[in-house]
Design a protein around this motif. Structure first.
Motif, PDB file in Angstrom:
ATOM      1  N   THR A  52       0.840  -1.186   0.000  1.00  0.00           N
ATOM      2  CA  THR A  52       0.000   0.000   0.000  1.00  0.00           C
ATOM      3  C   THR A  52       0.878   1.239   0.000  1.00  0.00           C
ATOM      4  OG1 THR A  52      -1.938   1.039   0.988  1.00  0.00           O
ATOM      5  CG2 THR A  52      -0.276   0.261   2.508  1.00  0.00           C
ATOM      6  N   GLY A  66     -13.802   3.483   1.813  1.00  0.00           N
ATOM      7  CA  GLY A  66     -12.724   3.957   0.954  1.00  0.00           C
ATOM      8  C   GLY A  66     -12.454   5.432   1.035  1.00  0.00           C
ATOM      9  N   GLU A  67     -13.476   6.219   1.317  1.00  0.00           N
ATOM     10  CA  GLU A  67     -13.314   7.671   1.364  1.00  0.00           C
ATOM     11  C   GLU A  67     -14.553   8.245   2.031  1.00  0.00           C
ATOM     12  OE1 GLU A  67     -13.912   9.484  -2.476  1.00  0.00           O
ATOM     13  OE2 GLU A  67     -14.698   7.596  -3.242  1.00  0.00           O
ATOM     14  N   GLN A  83      -8.531   0.810   7.180  1.00  0.00           N
ATOM     15  CA  GLN A  83      -7.369   0.933   6.314  1.00  0.00           C
ATOM     16  C   GLN A  83      -6.763  -0.438   6.037  1.00  0.00           C
ATOM     17  OE1 GLN A  83      -5.165   3.315   9.362  1.00  0.00           O
ATOM     18  NE2 GLN A  83      -5.310   4.961   7.860  1.00  0.00           N
ATOM     19  N   ASP A  99      -5.031  10.015   9.112  1.00  0.00           N
ATOM     20  CA  ASP A  99      -6.264  10.742   8.801  1.00  0.00           C
ATOM     21  C   ASP A  99      -6.542  11.819   9.840  1.00  0.00           C
ATOM     22  OD1 ASP A  99      -7.374   9.612   6.419  1.00  0.00           O
ATOM     23  OD2 ASP A  99      -7.845   7.800   7.547  1.00  0.00           O
ATOM     24  N   GLY A 146     -10.171  13.348   6.017  1.00  0.00           N
ATOM     25  CA  GLY A 146      -9.230  13.042   4.931  1.00  0.00           C
ATOM     26  C   GLY A 146      -7.801  12.936   5.437  1.00  0.00           C
ATOM     27  N   ARG A 147      -6.907  12.569   4.529  1.00  0.00           N
ATOM     28  CA  ARG A 147      -5.511  12.340   4.904  1.00  0.00           C
ATOM     29  C   ARG A 147      -4.840  13.651   5.304  1.00  0.00           C
ATOM     30  NH1 ARG A 147      -4.160   6.877   5.262  1.00  0.00           N
ATOM     31  NH2 ARG A 147      -2.035   7.697   5.320  1.00  0.00           N
ATOM     32  N   ASN A 193      -6.366  10.221  -2.181  1.00  0.00           N
ATOM     33  CA  ASN A 193      -7.351   9.161  -2.245  1.00  0.00           C
ATOM     34  C   ASN A 193      -8.130   9.317  -3.549  1.00  0.00           C
ATOM     35  OD1 ASN A 193      -9.555   7.445  -1.844  1.00  0.00           O
ATOM     36  ND2 ASN A 193      -9.467   7.714   0.372  1.00  0.00           N
ATOM     37  N   GLY A 204     -11.124   6.199  -4.017  1.00  0.00           N
ATOM     38  CA  GLY A 204     -11.013   5.236  -2.919  1.00  0.00           C
ATOM     39  C   GLY A 204      -9.718   4.434  -2.953  1.00  0.00           C
ATOM     40  N   HIS A 205      -8.823   4.724  -3.897  1.00  0.00           N
ATOM     41  CA  HIS A 205      -7.535   4.032  -3.934  1.00  0.00           C
ATOM     42  C   HIS A 205      -6.446   4.956  -3.451  1.00  0.00           C
ATOM     43  CE1 HIS A 205      -9.691   1.011  -5.896  1.00  0.00           C
ATOM     44  NE2 HIS A 205      -9.706   1.549  -7.093  1.00  0.00           N
ATOM     45  N   ARG A 206      -5.570   4.402  -2.637  1.00  0.00           N
ATOM     46  CA  ARG A 206      -4.502   5.225  -2.075  1.00  0.00           C
ATOM     47  C   ARG A 206      -3.350   5.385  -3.039  1.00  0.00           C
ATOM     48  NH1 ARG A 206      -3.597   2.935   3.856  1.00  0.00           N
ATOM     49  NH2 ARG A 206      -1.536   3.823   3.566  1.00  0.00           N
TER      50      ARG A 206
END
Ligand code: 6R9
Length: 652
Positions: A265, A388-389, A416, A503, A517-518, A524, A527-529
């Motif tokens: 990841t 995912g988000e 996560q 987060d 959020g991050r 993101n 929904g993919h890091r």
């Protein structure tokens, strides 16, 4: 803070009546889970079948320098046995996996537990015949087909460690992962149909293997029958071998803390890290969250629309549902093919009871109009979930009103890759939801909100800061593959004594959590890091690029898009053709999901006198929030900021 007073959405009385956990039970179990984790998890551990029962439950330390996480450490079990064998006596003929192919005209498969058992045993014997032994790494690079689940469980059966690489990743990304974990075998397929198009997986694997040890074997599932290159001595036809293999393969007794899988990841720095999950705690956590968060009942059909290449697919397509003896749906395709009604057509066709997807998918479908949903009978749906988000209120309302017809509670699950399973989530029969909030902690989870700079714990109920966890839970990752230092530095160094999630969050006066959020350099995208550093290093690897800085920016469908500032080498002229070339380059280096949504030519980047790029400023420009630039006096050349603002995406 208007949302704090947002309407509460309790589940219906009927739902609550049938739910596993109501409010009183949640409160009681939660209280015990944090006051007596040993007692609580010691009892819950009985959900699994153990070859040798554990005598200790929890042995964990978050102390920086000696971070060590062990659960049920002297217990012995086998994950595949728990997901398959132990169900055979009672539900051998029940469907374990429903496979819905990409092509809607192709027939769906119903794989019973008996059939699953036979496939997993044969697959395990094929792995053994290729010399795969306990502790060896097996990379899986497959489409969303039942063989992906067979391969995972076959590894688990013989004690090999799988590492799935999402089929959308490029040969380079695949090669890096094969090399990082030192895989002995790669399992792939000839090609992967998705949305009516095909990805040539085998040829990607061929390209990747050019950069790997020539001892790595390539196991190929002939799925579409497409023509492929075949390298004698290296390539193995999985289906042919499975036919010859014995349908019996004894399970390998494994320690609870033996690794089950590695999943790569993105982080804020460096190359992707191999998140390591182990056997006992992970499976228990996937199983208990699957049952209680989705309120799964015997006989229900559960559908998680994620890909097995992501952690969501690991925990909620394969391990959680199968540990619970559930029926889990595996979908090969995409929500938009053959049309925007596919998700709902599949829900109707297979009478799906719980449906779990990502906000980005909902946003894209919402834009196509309600008629795509209304065409189908969705009366089987009892519960909806997202992951995912953060989900925006518009998408939440659409999901609730149009898909769920106001009858199905929505569980917004925050977690996560590192956490193995849900951490913040409503239990649907117990906790009324609020659109956009992941609500309250799951059993055993102790969230805390810290002041970002001082690290002080903010005790007020209503507060805002960074989200950390105070104590361990069984599904927590144990280490970064081959780099325990990096594990400690990433998650335990900045805020001593806590697990730092990366987060930000807000807690409202009802104690509900809202993820903001991050707070690091992770974006993101759908929904993919994606680590900004990864995209930057792909860009600067191009011969015409001198420098690149990547940030996230608001994107209507994807949540966040990738915004790249690129400085060209001296003498290179910006052009649309070069822009297209760079986009193609990043796709090839990492994969389609990393393609920048916008490339801005930057003759100069805002840097401090010490040469550090000030991303804060680049983020503001990308977000069109240039009114509040903050202090830019430390910049070596403040004039570059004006120039970047004048040419940002917002000025086009
Ligand atoms: C399971 C998964 C993790 C990051 C996480 C956070 C974001 C996930 C969320 C959410 C708001 C939710 N995230 N679920 N943000 N609400 N319900 O997605 O794992 O790919 O590792 O991503 O995704 O930022 O830190 P992973």
């Amino acid at each position: 803070m208007a949302q704090d007073h947002a309407k509460l959405y309790p589940a219906s009385d009927d739902f609550i009546k049938n739910a596993h956990i109501d409010r009183a039970k949640y409160d009681e179990m939660y209280a015990q889970s944090v006051s007596d984790p040993e007692g609580f998890w010691g009892e819950q551990g009985k959900r699994l079948d153990w070859i040798t029962p554990y005598s200790t439950v929890k042995n964990t330390s978050f102390d920086f320098g000696k971070v060590d996480i062990k659960w049920f450490e002297d217990g012995v079990l086998n994950v595949a046995y728990n997901c398959v064998d132990r169900h055979l006596a009672t539900r051998g003929d029940q469907t374990a996996i429903i496979f819905e192919p990409d092509d809607p005209a192709a027939e769906a498969q119903h794989i019973t537990y008996n059939m699953l058992s036979e496939k997993v045993n044969r697959f395990a014997n094929v792995l053994l015949s290729q010399g795969v032994m306990r502790g060896d790494r097996v990379v899986i690079y497959l489409p969303m087909i039942p063989e992906a689940a067979y391969a995972m469980l076959a590894c688990a059966r013989i004690g090999a460690i799988h590492s799935i690489v999402f089929a959308g990743f490029s040969p380079d990304a695949l090669a890096n992962r094969i090399n990082d974990c030192g895989a002995k075998v790669v399992i792939t397929a000839d090609s992967a149909p998705r949305g009516g198009r095909k990805t040539a997986l085998k040829s990607n694997a061929d390209a990747a293997l050019l950069h790997c040890s020539d001892r790595v074997r390539c196991l190929v599932v002939k799925h579409t029958g497409d023509q492929i290159t075949w390298i004698e001595g290296r390539d193995v036809d999985v289906k042919a071998q499975m036919q010859q293999a014995s349908p019996d393969c004894p399970v390998r007794p494994m320690g609870a803390e033996d690794p089950l899988f590695i999943l790569y990841t993105s982080g804020s720095t460096g190359k992707p890290k191999g998140v390591v999950h182990t056997s006992g705690g992970y499976l228990l956590y996937a199983s208990i969250t699957h049952e209680y968060v989705f309120d799964y009942h015997e006989g229900d059909v559960f559908w998680c629309s994620a890909d097995v290449g992501w952690v969501t697919g690991h925990s909620y397509i394969v391990y959680g549902p199968l540990a619970n003896g559930a029926t889990t749906l595996m979908f090969e395709g995409v929500p938009s093919y053959p049309d925007a009604g596919r998700f709902w057509a599949v829900c109707e066709k297979h009478k799906v009871n719980q449906f779990y997807t990502a906000p980005t998918a909902l946003r894209s479908l919402m834009g196509q109009g309600n008629s795509w949903v209304e065409k189908y009978d969705l009366s089987s749906i009892k519960l909806l979930g997202t992951v995912g988000e953060p989900i925006n209120p518009e998408a939440w309302n659409w999901y609730n009103d149009i898909v769920g017809k106001g009858r199905a509670p929505i569980v917004d699950t925050w977690w996560q890759t590192e956490t193995g399973g849900h951490l913040l989530t409503p239990l649907p029969g117990a906790v009324p939801t609020k659109p956009g909030s992941a609500t309250l902690p799951f059993f055993g989870v102790q969230p805390v909100v810290l002041e970002p700079t001082t690290g002080e714990e903010l005790k007020a109920t209503a507060t805002e800061g960074v989200l950390c966890l105070k104590d361990s839970w069984p599904g927590q990752m144990r280490t970064v593959w081959g780099d325990h230092e990096r594990f400690q530095e990433t998650y335990f160094q900045q805020y001593k004594g806590y697990y730092f999630s990366g987060d930000g969050c807000r807690r409202d006066e009802d104690g509900y959590y809202w993820i903001t959020g991050r707070v690091d350099d992770v974006i993101n995208v759908s929904g993919h890091r994606m680590g900004t550093a990864e995209v930057e290093s792909a860009l600067v690897a191009h011969p015409k690029v001198a420098e690149a800085a990547v940030v996230g920016f608001p994107h209507e469908v994807k949540g966040q898009g990738i915004y790249a500032y690129v400085t060209l080498m001296n003498g290179q002229e910006p052009s649309d053709a070069l822009r297209a070339e760079l986009e193609k380059w990043v796709r090839a280096e990492i994969g389609p999901i990393a393609k920048p949504d916008f490339i801005q030519w930057a003759p100069g980047l805002p840097k401090t006198r010490s040469g550090k790029i000030m991303r804060r400023i680049l983020r503001k420009i990308a977000e069109n929030d240039t009114g509040a630039m903050g202090d830019i006096s430390t910049l070596a050349d403040p004039s570059v900021v004006e120039e970047l603002i004048a040419n940002s995406i917002w000025k086009l």
